[in-house]
Enzyme design. Sequence first.
Site, PDB file in Angstrom:
ATOM      1  CG  ASP A 129      35.723  30.496  40.471  1.00 28.70           C
ATOM      2  OD1 ASP A 129      35.346  29.987  41.549  1.00 28.70           O
ATOM      3  OD2 ASP A 129      36.258  31.609  40.402  1.00 28.70           O
ATOM      4  CG  HIS A 134      39.673  48.469  38.934  1.00 26.41           C
ATOM      5  ND1 HIS A 134      40.978  48.094  39.136  1.00 26.41           N
ATOM      6  CD2 HIS A 134      39.311  49.162  40.033  1.00 26.41           C
ATOM      7  CE1 HIS A 134      41.387  48.547  40.316  1.00 26.41           C
ATOM      8  NE2 HIS A 134      40.393  49.191  40.881  1.00 26.41           N
ATOM      9  CB  SER A 142      41.364  38.242  41.742  1.00 26.11           C
ATOM     10  OG  SER A 142      40.406  37.555  42.474  1.00 26.11           O
ATOM     11  CG  PHE A 143      43.403  38.602  38.362  1.00 27.16           C
ATOM     12  CD1 PHE A 143      44.538  38.428  39.124  1.00 27.16           C
ATOM     13  CD2 PHE A 143      42.538  37.551  38.223  1.00 27.16           C
ATOM     14  CE1 PHE A 143      44.813  37.217  39.715  1.00 27.16           C
ATOM     15  CE2 PHE A 143      42.802  36.326  38.811  1.00 27.16           C
ATOM     16  CZ  PHE A 143      43.948  36.160  39.562  1.00 27.16           C
TER      17      PHE A 143
END
Length: 834
Positions: A523, A411, A408-409
């Site tokens: 998560d 690479h 999401s944030f």
Amino acid sequence: MRSWWGKSSSKEAKKKPSKESFIDTLQRKLKFPSEGKSSSQKQRSDTVSRNQFLSRPVSRSTSPSKHVGRCQSFAERPQAQPLPLPCHAGVARTESSLAKPRQGKGAKPLLFLPLPKPGCIQNRLDHPEFDGDLMTASVSSDCSVDSDDPGDSSQRSPLASDCDLGNGTASGSPSSLVVKDHLPITRTNSKEVLKPANLSFNNQSPNWRPMGSHVPTLQGSYNGAPCSAPDSSLSSPSRSPMRSFGTDRVVNSAFWAGKPYPDLSLLGSGQCSSPGSGQNSGHNSMGGDMIGQLFWQPSRGSPEYSPLPSPKLTSPGPGSRIHSGAVTPLHPRAGGMAAEPNSGRSDEGKKRCHRLPLPPLTISNSSPFSHSNSAATSPSIPRSPGRAESLTSPGSRWKKGKLLGRGSFGHVYVGFNSESGEMCAMKEVTLFSDDTKSKESAKQLGQEITLLSRLRHPNIVQYYGSETVDDKLYIYLEYVSGGSIYKLLQEYGQFGESAIRSYTQQILSGLAYLHAKNTVHRDIKGANILVDPNGRVKLADFGMAKHITGQACPLSLKGSPYWMAPEVIKNANGSHLAVDIWSLGCTVLEMATTKPPWSQYEGVAAMFKIGNSKELPAIPDHLSNDGKDFVRLCLQRNPNHRPTAAQLLEHRFVKNAAPLEKAIVGHEPSGTPTGITKGVNYVGKAPARNSPVLDSERLAVHSSRVSKSGFNFSDIHIPRNISCPVSPIGSPLLQPRSPQQLNGRMSPSPISSPRTASGSSTPLAGTSAAIPFHNINHIVNWQELPKPLRSPYTSGTTSHDPNPNFFRGMPLGSQPFVLANQFGRPAQGELHEG
Ligand SMILES: Nc1ncnc2c1ncn2[C@@H]1O[C@H](COP(=O)(O)OP(=O)(O)OP(=O)(O)O)[C@@H](O)[C@H]1O
């Protein structure tokens, strides 16, 4: 997708002038979250870093990026100045140079976070001062991550709140929460933390202090000079004299004291690469040098882009992997004094001084890599012409390799240290200014750093260190080449029960350790569990993790919908740790079926189902009774009824899980059964070989179950030829499968991308599907959710959504208003019942 990644050149051009202010803004927001909230906090903020940042504007104004067109040849860039002559006196690492960095032009402060030596990680964990340091950092940062004492919540800091690292439920102030979570990153930019007086490790032995101070640096208790290799911004292919600063300086440095880096004089690299040179490498995901990374569009360096190689730069070809900051000039503050001999360069603003991170020292005694016996540096190692320059580089640093995946944030790339031959995973996040997602990224990464730096377990991805280079944050992690369980499922289909048992046992082992530290992952899912080629499982992605205190507070809506526990969706009070157990049950089903439970429903519908129905997900018939029972235990709706991770380790389903790792003949110490170390039952031999000194806490965590079970691997026959669903494609040297190679069971996913070795873990990370978090705020109902946010498991879903991580990491206020509607709660911030 991530529009914040790929910004157009024009956008970038517009951004550049404000880039510095963005950093300012970011820093301010990260470092001064509570400004205005209390005078004490404000004062602290001022003390810590405000003054330091005052010098920023000067340096920012001289950012090379402002003067260099994105397609401009590297050699044409203003910063391509002749390399300075060596000047040890000038480059000596001194406290004063750290504390009083040159304030002239170009004295751009950097967030430098030197890498710790794994050995020092161990040391740090073994030192009570470490906790104390964390405590200090916690207090100063309002961070809820306080005590590091595993399994001893009683010793947690009383100052710690029960707010999430990322949520700050206690404060109820989203903004303040965001700021808090940035602490680990931003504090490192403070020259205050560089002062010995602030060091928590002053009393540490010299042998421990240098690298061991790294993590505390993240926490704000920096001690000693940064340890990264200095480098030059000049991308001359020839070795720069300044890079060959004497060993004496290094040895004399407090930072380096005791550090077994006899090759420090080799720090720095003469390697030159162009922003596009990576194209010459068949598997180089990042073309060009650090300048290219820093001042070109971040995405251009990735394999999915085609950066233009600079004709004036040498392109080492396959060996031209990017140094981490290989061509970034040293910044005086970042210990950059080491490479800023005379400051004779008139244009200091063109220097991007930062020191490169050191590779993690060999943790394992059995590691084939050691600094005294480095295969990478062995002259007998055949080197391709393209790599010759790279390998002869004097630098002990990470070179950015191929792209492993995108989250999401950011690479994640392979990092390779050509000096030691070691690899790591480099998570790179670009921190754009007033970008909501950027802030969220920084926050989450800050959380991840904070938590990961305190963890050491064979089933948890090891954190090596981090640093910020201009607008990029790098986190260096243990490289787990097999990819995630999610990816393996996508590529190979459902796992056999033996694999599921083994993986589950290892996940539980990691969770038991984590929970003993009062930390909840929040998560747990296949995409966040990595597998190495030996079948060893590692928990990863701690961006959602939270250290919990004894105070009760509503559970935050964090996680991935399909794996979310009912109490999380309902925002009920409950045992935070139990949410991981629920998610584990879902993950077991995921491994058994390739899909998480309720995957027939789209995201929010699934959440509704999970949260409001009494149903239990279907358990596949092919799972053994033990497996079914295990799943049922995990998926009990009442969190208080769920067993703990430690208890579940005694369950038949995992208790006799066979290790998947093949035995290595002749490597096992006599008398020590495989998988058993000091009474601790591990799958595989990781603890014995990878951890010279086992954490006492880990022993404590597991010894109980071992003693209870009395189980010994030697008591049973352990098949060694178990089919291990470990993908060789995780090897950085191998190319990912093409979509055509994937079997029909798999839904298309980014892992099919020829440019991505491992699947992107979230739909938000999709190339075109990512939605900036702030945009999600505008979504008013599920039907308006774009396709990628819909279930990837339902038939009508578009293919580029590999992971139903819909609301993961959503900033407060943007979290499911849909849920708010569904569950009748206010659609703002954390959703609390009542
Ligand atoms: N330590 C590692 N070793 C090998 N590969 C890794 C490692 N860490 C991450 N990856 C790869 O990179 C991908 C993205 O990493 P990760 O999920 O941690 O990033 P992220 O930005 O935190 O994503 P998200 O938060 O959306 O899950 C993973 O799916 C995995 O394939």
